[in-house]
Design an enzyme around this catalytic site. Structure first.
Site, mmCIF file in Angstrom:
data_model
loop_
_atom_site.group_PDB
_atom_site.id
_atom_site.type_symbol
_atom_site.label_atom_id
_atom_site.label_comp_id
_atom_site.label_asym_id
_atom_site.label_seq_id
_atom_site.Cartn_x
_atom_site.Cartn_y
_atom_site.Cartn_z
ATOM 1 N N LYS A 192 11.258 6.732 71.660
ATOM 2 C CA LYS A 192 12.522 7.399 71.446
ATOM 3 C C LYS A 192 12.348 8.902 71.618
ATOM 4 O O LYS A 192 11.223 9.363 71.527
ATOM 5 C CB LYS A 192 13.062 7.068 70.063
ATOM 6 C CG LYS A 192 12.126 7.557 68.927
ATOM 7 C CD LYS A 192 12.795 7.439 67.619
ATOM 8 C CE LYS A 192 13.475 8.722 67.260
ATOM 9 N NZ LYS A 192 12.621 9.658 66.503
ATOM 10 N N HIS A 231 9.185 2.614 65.698
ATOM 11 C CA HIS A 231 7.999 2.311 64.900
ATOM 12 C C HIS A 231 8.338 1.791 63.504
ATOM 13 O O HIS A 231 7.511 1.195 62.847
ATOM 14 C CB HIS A 231 7.026 3.502 64.865
ATOM 15 C CG HIS A 231 7.417 4.611 63.935
ATOM 16 N ND1 HIS A 231 8.347 5.551 64.261
ATOM 17 C CD2 HIS A 231 6.997 4.923 62.690
ATOM 18 C CE1 HIS A 231 8.474 6.404 63.248
ATOM 19 N NE2 HIS A 231 7.662 6.041 62.282
ATOM 20 N N LYS A 261 6.520 -1.354 60.568
ATOM 21 C CA LYS A 261 6.082 -1.138 59.189
ATOM 22 C C LYS A 261 6.042 -2.474 58.470
ATOM 23 O O LYS A 261 6.962 -3.279 58.568
ATOM 24 C CB LYS A 261 7.024 -0.163 58.468
ATOM 25 C CG LYS A 261 6.884 1.267 59.000
ATOM 26 C CD LYS A 261 7.652 2.245 58.143
ATOM 27 C CE LYS A 261 7.742 3.601 58.813
ATOM 28 N NZ LYS A 261 6.677 4.520 58.443
ATOM 29 N N HIS A 268 15.889 4.246 63.578
ATOM 30 C CA HIS A 268 15.231 3.674 62.400
ATOM 31 C C HIS A 268 16.222 3.119 61.362
ATOM 32 O O HIS A 268 16.090 2.004 60.898
ATOM 33 C CB HIS A 268 14.349 4.718 61.709
ATOM 34 C CG HIS A 268 13.389 5.402 62.632
ATOM 35 N ND1 HIS A 268 12.769 4.764 63.681
ATOM 36 C CD2 HIS A 268 12.917 6.680 62.664
ATOM 37 C CE1 HIS A 268 11.970 5.615 64.310
ATOM 38 N NE2 HIS A 268 12.046 6.777 63.718
ATOM 39 N N LYS A 322 15.321 15.924 55.995
ATOM 40 C CA LYS A 322 14.043 16.635 55.923
ATOM 41 C C LYS A 322 14.087 17.564 54.713
ATOM 42 O O LYS A 322 15.156 17.999 54.298
ATOM 43 C CB LYS A 322 13.831 17.477 57.180
ATOM 44 C CG LYS A 322 13.903 16.643 58.463
ATOM 45 C CD LYS A 322 12.583 16.598 59.166
ATOM 46 C CE LYS A 322 12.635 15.797 60.437
ATOM 47 N NZ LYS A 322 11.587 14.782 60.520
HETATM 48 C C1 BG6 Z 1 10.237 9.927 63.873
HETATM 49 C C2 BG6 Z 1 11.129 11.117 63.830
HETATM 50 O O1 BG6 Z 1 10.770 8.940 64.704
HETATM 51 O O2 BG6 Z 1 10.068 9.395 62.584
HETATM 52 C C3 BG6 Z 1 10.560 12.163 62.883
HETATM 53 O O3 BG6 Z 1 11.294 11.670 65.115
HETATM 54 C C4 BG6 Z 1 10.261 11.564 61.533
HETATM 55 O O4 BG6 Z 1 11.432 13.260 62.769
HETATM 56 C C5 BG6 Z 1 9.451 10.273 61.677
HETATM 57 O O5 BG6 Z 1 9.540 12.505 60.783
HETATM 58 C C6 BG6 Z 1 9.311 9.577 60.334
HETATM 59 O O6 BG6 Z 1 8.412 8.514 60.466
HETATM 60 P P1 BG6 Z 1 7.570 8.016 59.223
HETATM 61 O O7 BG6 Z 1 6.849 6.818 59.737
HETATM 62 O O8 BG6 Z 1 6.671 9.138 58.825
HETATM 63 O O9 BG6 Z 1 8.565 7.681 58.158
#
Ligand code: BG6
Length: 486
Positions: free
Chosen positions: A145, A175, A179, A237, A336
């Site tokens: 992505k 991703h 998980k 996500h 964030k």
């Molecule tokens: C990514 C985003 O896909 O996922 C990021 O682009 C974000 O901005 C990240 O920080 C979060 O992933 P995880 O696995 O750390 O929750």
């Protein structure tokens, strides 16, 4: 079980994703004995450098992103020896003949091209791969992505990639689907008798999905400022989490069956557009504040810009217009520089229909099921019990708790480990199909347009808060509160 002999070609070999995720994930799989001797990792980027010099990059990446207790000298040497390097340019011909020669030395290998680069390069890369005849029947391509900046952009990318690879060869990675707890959501729902009968609007009051990060945008400001939280996190996500929570039981745990059900949810999401976006969505942006006792900068300072209206936080009241979920709000939020790094799905059940304890015990709290993605992955079912002792029938809500680390004594593998092995095995169950991505954009695009059309600005929040107060108002208007305030 070992995977078949493979060549994993990583475009963006000197990039952040390769260093932080892909190389460490492959190292871990090597350490677990899952990679066959013949497996190769061929990293590609524009920079001319020798294979030895690139091995230095690999070693640095592993020592920064793999726990030192997991760095074993023999595995490390074996792993580094798998890694090849090739300098090639997506928009020119330099280096492609060398890459072809390297690949054609092992034509029978499963060939996976991983596009860990900016999506502007997806089309030119596919074109070059096609032109140099690198696609074998056992080839696949993995798309990171963001797939475009809107539905239109996503269509263009898919069209270009689709000229070279067919749909069964295209792995659109999210991703979050790798998980462990996310996959567990399916086990929980479909391998237990007791949840599914309650999993509907008769018994569930509302669901909250939160993906909160304590980090800021770091040095990704350049990308992030053109994206914002809705595109960066919700389009992919969070909507995937929503789908897995809300979908009907698929008839088999098999790629298309699962994806068919997810697609129905995406299509059933009630439209949010100019008419209702102000009421159903909140945009936020962090200002300076403090996270975990540490003073932190605001978004504009992180970005080094005077002004920006990009949202680093978004909250949405979503609804699914189908028989199962009519009238059950799904409150989604991500941001964030929030108070903590927590990601969870919280299912709030309705109150019991009649209390026999009213005169003795006071208020009975609702049951909740909390599925924690991070940190401390696990599940908690909150139930009412009687307080011990002779003090009368006093009731209290207590957690029945399950933590993965405590139960299994090991922490879960990184999502990329599972997903990279799935790519080599050719299993698309945990990857997004084109129609899913399109349907997700079909819901997101009107929100983006409404924000623009209504000039819906960001509300500021101090770093370390749970977002702007408008987000609290969004849920309180419905007489509900966010999980951490309950
Ligand atoms: C990514 C985003 O896909 O996922 C990021 O682009 C974000 O901005 C990240 O920080 C979060 O992933 P995880 O696995 O750390 O929750």
């Amino acid at each position: 079980i070992q995977v078949s002999p493979f060549d994993l070609v990583v475009f963006g070999g000197t990039g952040d994703l390769a260093a932080r995720k892909l190389l460490p994930a492959m190292y871990q799989r090597d350490r677990a004995g899952q990679l066959p001797e013949a497996g190769r990792i061929i990293c590609v980027s524009r920079r001319a450098q020798t294979r030895e010099a690139y091995h230095g990059f690999v070693r640095d990446a592993l020592s920064s992103h793999v726990k030192s207790s997991e760095l074993e000298a023999t595995v490390l040497e074996r792993f580094v020896a798998r890694v090849h390097y090739c300098a090639a340019d997506a928009t020119g011909d330099g280096g492609w003949a060398e890459l072809a020669e390297l690949l054609n030395a092992a034509r029978e290998h499963v060939r996976s091209f991983y596009f860990a680069v900016s999506p502007d390069l997806f089309a030119p890369l596919s074109e070059q791969i096609g032109r140099f005849g690198l696609v074998t029947p056992e080839s696949r391509v993995v798309l990171e992505k963001p797939l475009g900046k809107n539905g239109e952009g996503a269509r263009a990318v898919n069209e270009a990639v689709g000229k070279v690879f067919n749909e069964s060869q295209i792995f659109r990675i999210d991703h979050y689907l790798g998980k462990e707890t996310v996959q567990n959501l399916m086990a929980l729902r479909f391998a237990n008798r007791m949840f599914e009968p309650l999993w509907n609007s008769t018994h569930i009051d509302h669901i909250q999905i939160t993906v909160a990060e304590d980090l800021g945008v770091g040095d990704r400001g350049g990308y992030y400022d053109t994206s914002g939280a809705l595109r960066d996190m919700v389009q992919n996500h969070i909507l995937q989490l929503l789908c897995l929570t809300a979908m009907e039981p698929p008839d088999a745990f098999e790629a298309d069956a699962v994806r068919d059900e997810k697609l129905k949810i995406l299509k059933a999401l009630k439209r949010i557009d100019e008419r209702n976006a102000e009421a159903a969505t909140v945009r936020g942006q962090y200002r300076k504040g403090s996270v975990g006792g540490q003073p932190t900068k605001g978004y504009l300072e992180d970005l080094g810009a005077e002004d920006s209206d990009t949202e680093t936080f978004v909250a949405i009241r979503a609804e699914i217009a189908n028989w199962r979920w009519a009238g059950v709000p799904f409150y989604l939020r991500t941001g964030k520089r929030l108070a903590a790094r927590t990601s969870e799905i919280v299912v709030n059940f309705r109150p019991i229909s009649h209390s026999i304890f009213d005169h003795t015990a006071g208020r009975i709290s609702q049951n909740r099921l909390i599925i924690r993605l991070q940190p401390d992955e696990g599940m908690t079912l909150e139930v009412m019990i009687k307080d011990p002792g002779p003090g009368g029938m006093r009731l209290r809500r207590i957690p029945l708790d399950m933590s993965f680390v405590e139960t299994f004594g090991v922490s879960n593998p990184d999502a990329y480990e599972r997903l990279l092995m799935d790519v080599i095995r050719g299993n698309q169950t945990l990857f997004m199909r084109l129609d899913e991505v399109t349907a997700a954009w079909n819901w997101i695009d009107p929100i983006l347009n409404a924000w623009k059309g209504n000039a819906q600005r960001v509300h500021h929040y101090p770093a370390g808060a749970w977002g702007p107060s408008a987000s609290i108002a969004l849920i309180e208007r419905d007489g509900r509160t966010w999980t951490e305030d309950m």
